[in-house]
Design an enzyme around this catalytic site. Structure first.
Site, PDB file in Angstrom:
ATOM      1  N   ARG A  93      45.656  29.592  45.559  1.00 18.67           N
ATOM      2  CA  ARG A  93      44.561  30.131  46.405  1.00 18.67           C
ATOM      3  C   ARG A  93      43.581  31.008  45.729  1.00 18.67           C
ATOM      4  O   ARG A  93      42.699  31.307  46.187  1.00 18.67           O
ATOM      5  CB  ARG A  93      45.228  31.249  47.440  1.00 18.67           C
ATOM      6  CG  ARG A  93      46.291  30.532  48.353  1.00 18.67           C
ATOM      7  CD  ARG A  93      46.633  31.363  49.695  1.00 18.67           C
ATOM      8  NE  ARG A  93      45.257  31.522  50.463  1.00 18.67           N
ATOM      9  CZ  ARG A  93      45.433  32.440  51.524  1.00 18.67           C
ATOM     10  NH1 ARG A  93      46.473  32.997  51.884  1.00 18.67           N
ATOM     11  NH2 ARG A  93      44.382  32.649  52.462  1.00 18.67           N
ATOM     12  N   ARG A 139      53.188  40.507  47.959  1.00 18.55           N
ATOM     13  CA  ARG A 139      51.871  39.868  47.275  1.00 18.55           C
ATOM     14  C   ARG A 139      51.052  40.943  46.467  1.00 18.55           C
ATOM     15  O   ARG A 139      50.859  40.768  45.317  1.00 18.55           O
ATOM     16  CB  ARG A 139      50.892  39.218  48.442  1.00 18.55           C
ATOM     17  CG  ARG A 139      51.661  38.199  49.461  1.00 18.55           C
ATOM     18  CD  ARG A 139      51.786  36.936  48.755  1.00 18.55           C
ATOM     19  NE  ARG A 139      52.348  35.716  49.219  1.00 18.55           N
ATOM     20  CZ  ARG A 139      51.464  34.949  49.874  1.00 18.55           C
ATOM     21  NH1 ARG A 139      50.216  35.020  49.881  1.00 18.55           N
ATOM     22  NH2 ARG A 139      52.070  33.894  50.425  1.00 18.55           N
ATOM     23  N   HIS A 168      52.723  39.741  54.230  1.00 17.26           N
ATOM     24  CA  HIS A 168      51.576  40.794  54.349  1.00 17.26           C
ATOM     25  C   HIS A 168      51.651  41.812  55.358  1.00 17.26           C
ATOM     26  O   HIS A 168      52.361  41.706  56.526  1.00 17.26           O
ATOM     27  CB  HIS A 168      50.433  39.623  54.668  1.00 17.26           C
ATOM     28  CG  HIS A 168      49.665  38.823  53.569  1.00 17.26           C
ATOM     29  ND1 HIS A 168      49.244  37.803  53.762  1.00 17.26           N
ATOM     30  CD2 HIS A 168      49.769  39.207  52.354  1.00 17.26           C
ATOM     31  CE1 HIS A 168      48.514  37.343  52.510  1.00 17.26           C
ATOM     32  NE2 HIS A 168      49.109  38.277  51.619  1.00 17.26           N
ATOM     33  N   CYS A 262      45.222  36.485  60.614  1.00 14.91           N
ATOM     34  CA  CYS A 262      44.894  35.874  59.273  1.00 14.91           C
ATOM     35  C   CYS A 262      43.540  35.004  59.251  1.00 14.91           C
ATOM     36  O   CYS A 262      42.991  34.858  58.388  1.00 14.91           O
ATOM     37  CB  CYS A 262      46.106  35.046  59.284  1.00 14.91           C
ATOM     38  SG  CYS A 262      47.576  35.849  58.641  1.00 14.91           S
TER      39      CYS A 262
END
Length: 270
Positions: A93, A139, A168, A262
């Site tokens: 990503r 993360r 997340h 998201c």
């Protein structure tokens, strides 16, 4: 309680190239095919619902090499027109950060800062009236919290995530209005849970089934709360507090580990 919707400006990216070919969270299974036309239809339904509620939706051009760009919330955090661009944890990503930075520069944002430390934008940063809540554990780096505090000039509250399904912060916590939040306590460490209880004693607490439906991956405009439609237990709880829950089906995008929030990056003006 009287609630009022506030017009918002969002950045979204259509899932024109969405697919699951790798796994970087427990929701992703490359053996499960994605129905791309259905994913597009579901995404368009969310975009159009925002516009019908009076919100502005900007669109980021998708890149065929970046199938997760649909999860636009991860690309940056924007507060007072200042942009902290993400630095992604996984190489799959990483290039999304440049795409977001280019968009902000092209659209006249003057303070666009590329983060030095790993953070995944609004995936792990949640903005309340008083605080910048910051997730860590899967993360985002704890070092990103000091960086965000210096850049935005807002007190950052670090929160430890302990369940890999809620990798997340935006999968386990949602800002509803001002300093009002809803969250799933078991997603957090005991110490972080105690912090949340102290700062937000009246928070709405989600049950396991609603959290597992990614019901906390929701977006509120102060009145309307767009929430994954499978999180049925949240609907009456939100109504009791004067909110109007709006069910959204993003089942195809859930295969990538994301839902309403998201897909939605908020562009907060000064």
């Amino acid at each position: 309680m009287r609630r009022d919707a506030t017009p918002r400006r969002y950045l979204m990216c259509p899932p024109a190239h969405f697919k699951v070919t790798y796994s970087i969270n427990p929701w992703m299974d490359p053996t499960k095919p994605v129905d791309l036309p259905l994913a597009l239809t579901q995404w368009e339904g969310l975009r159009d619902r925002y516009r019908s509620l009076g919100h502005t939706v900007e669109e980021l051009d998708p890149d065929p090499a970046l199938p997760d760009m649909v999860f636009a919330a991860n690309g940056a955090t924007v507060i007072d027109d200042r942009v902290l661009v993400a630095r992604f944890a996984y190489p799959e990503r990483a290039a999304e950060a440049e795409a977001h930075a280019d968009w902000f520069v092209a659209h006249g944002f003057r303070e666009v800062h590329q983060a030095s430390h790993i953070n995944e934008g609004e995936g792990d940063f949640a903005v309340t009236a008083t605080y910048l809540l910051a997730g860590r554990g899967f993360r985002s780096s704890p070092l990103s919290h000091d960086e965000a505090q210096e850049f935005f000039g807002r007190p950052v509250i670090g929160l430890d995530l302990v369940d890999p399904r809620y990798y997340h912060l935006d999968t386990a916590l949602c800002v509803l209005d001002g300093d009002e939040i809803m969250y799933y306590p078991p997603a957090f460490s005991p110490g972080s849970r105690a912090v949340l209880e102290r700062l937000f004693p009246d928070a709405l607490l989600a049950e396991p089934a609603d959290a597992a439906a990614l019901g906390l991956n929701a977006v509120s405009d102060g009145l309307h709360v767009l929430v994954p439609q499978a999180a049925v237990g949240l609907f009456p709880l939100l109504r009791e507090r004067g909110f109007e829950p709006v069910g959204v089906d993003l089942g195809e995008l859930l295969k990538g580990g994301g839902s309403v929030k998201c897909c939605t990056q908020e562009l907060r003006p000064s």
